[in-house]
Design an enzyme around this catalytic site. Sequence first.
Site, PDB file in Angstrom:
ATOM      1  N   GLU A 174      -4.918  -9.182   2.504  1.00 54.65           N
ATOM      2  CA  GLU A 174      -4.950  -7.747   2.758  1.00 54.65           C
ATOM      3  C   GLU A 174      -6.287  -7.144   2.341  1.00 54.65           C
ATOM      4  O   GLU A 174      -7.059  -7.757   1.625  1.00 54.65           O
ATOM      5  CB  GLU A 174      -3.821  -7.044   2.008  1.00 54.65           C
ATOM      6  CG  GLU A 174      -3.551  -7.560   0.599  1.00 54.65           C
ATOM      7  CD  GLU A 174      -4.724  -7.539  -0.347  1.00 54.65           C
ATOM      8  OE1 GLU A 174      -5.429  -6.506  -0.376  1.00 54.65           O
ATOM      9  OE2 GLU A 174      -4.946  -8.519  -1.060  1.00 54.65           O
ATOM     10  N   GLU A 317      -7.675 -10.460  -0.129  1.00 53.84           N
ATOM     11  CA  GLU A 317      -8.170 -10.916   1.174  1.00 53.84           C
ATOM     12  C   GLU A 317      -7.451 -12.164   1.683  1.00 53.84           C
ATOM     13  O   GLU A 317      -7.720 -12.626   2.779  1.00 53.84           O
ATOM     14  CB  GLU A 317      -9.681 -11.214   1.149  1.00 53.84           C
ATOM     15  CG  GLU A 317     -10.560 -10.079   0.689  1.00 53.84           C
ATOM     16  CD  GLU A 317     -12.035 -10.459   0.609  1.00 53.84           C
ATOM     17  OE1 GLU A 317     -12.402 -11.600   1.003  1.00 53.84           O
ATOM     18  OE2 GLU A 317     -12.836  -9.627   0.148  1.00 53.84           O
TER      19      GLU A 317
END
Length: 352
Positions: A174, A317
């Site tokens: 994310e 991420e």
Amino acid sequence: MEQIQERLALVQPLDKEAMQQAARRQQQLTKPAGSLGRLEEIAVRLAGIQGTPLPHIQQKSVIVMAGDHGVTREGVSAYPAEVTPQMVLNFLAGGAAINALARQAQAEVVIVDIGVAAPLTHPQLISRKVALGSANMAEGPALTREQLFEAIQVGFEVLDATAEKGCDLIAIGEMGIGNTTAASAISATLLRQPVDALTGHGTGISAEQRQHKVRVLERALELNQPDPNDALDVLTKVGGLEIAGLTGVIIAATARRIPVLIDGFISSSAALAACALNPAIRNYLFAGHTSVEPGHRLILEYLQLQPLLNLNMRLGEGTGAVLAMHILEAALHTHNEMATFAQAGVSEKEEG
């Protein structure tokens, strides 16, 4: 809601027969029983997920969902909201940590704009913007019910498109300034823990800023009163679009019997919500690593997921999840490629 229930109903128990056959094979390989430790356990569980005693991983993808959070207006992050679209463009240019690690793992990177509060265009970007970020949970619900359902549906559709191209392993990640605040609110509610126990320093806030963040979270939970027995209500009132989207990815992947590597605190809060909706989902999840965020450890303990790595990472991420892809692949290389005692002509352990 009906589509969510349909997907949840597709999540099946692991294939016990495949697991038993895989476990028997492990006993026959040229090594002392149990000597490969957790690699053996991983191989057997992957057999149960894929429904074959010889599971395989050939195509891998990491799905990164990006969205902004209205609660950043409360000063809960060390970085301004403008960093979200800047980092998404960095992902698309191949310049972020997730890109470097995905190249090493030979995994496809799928970047989804589900709620970035800025216009973004790029040929490789999957643009599925539900809204220009969530609302400020300190002033009211973060999402409407319609936005929540749409975000989960985006997760379904992104996973479906990825799976139809061919994918044996999904990692999730994310990007969204302020998303540790949403993850803390979701996790504190579903775990029935005080927010102070789950709230860390995020992207690097000071001790004073952390206390401010705790006060903001306490105010948001008091105002919104999310129902700990209803994960959808929790995601609506104190969640975020990228977290809701990742919840949809997890549900859709496990319904297709695709194993999911979860990353750090934020993606694990999505996993927590998905498992609250259907506990059978947990069997399909692997924890890539343990973050330094205190809430992450509490989630993994609750879900009984033992992290594969502990490298003091807190980037997000999907970096920790992609890094752990190598561990799952190693488990299957040993499981599938080692000779049995009979094949190698090696004497087995003597009984007695």
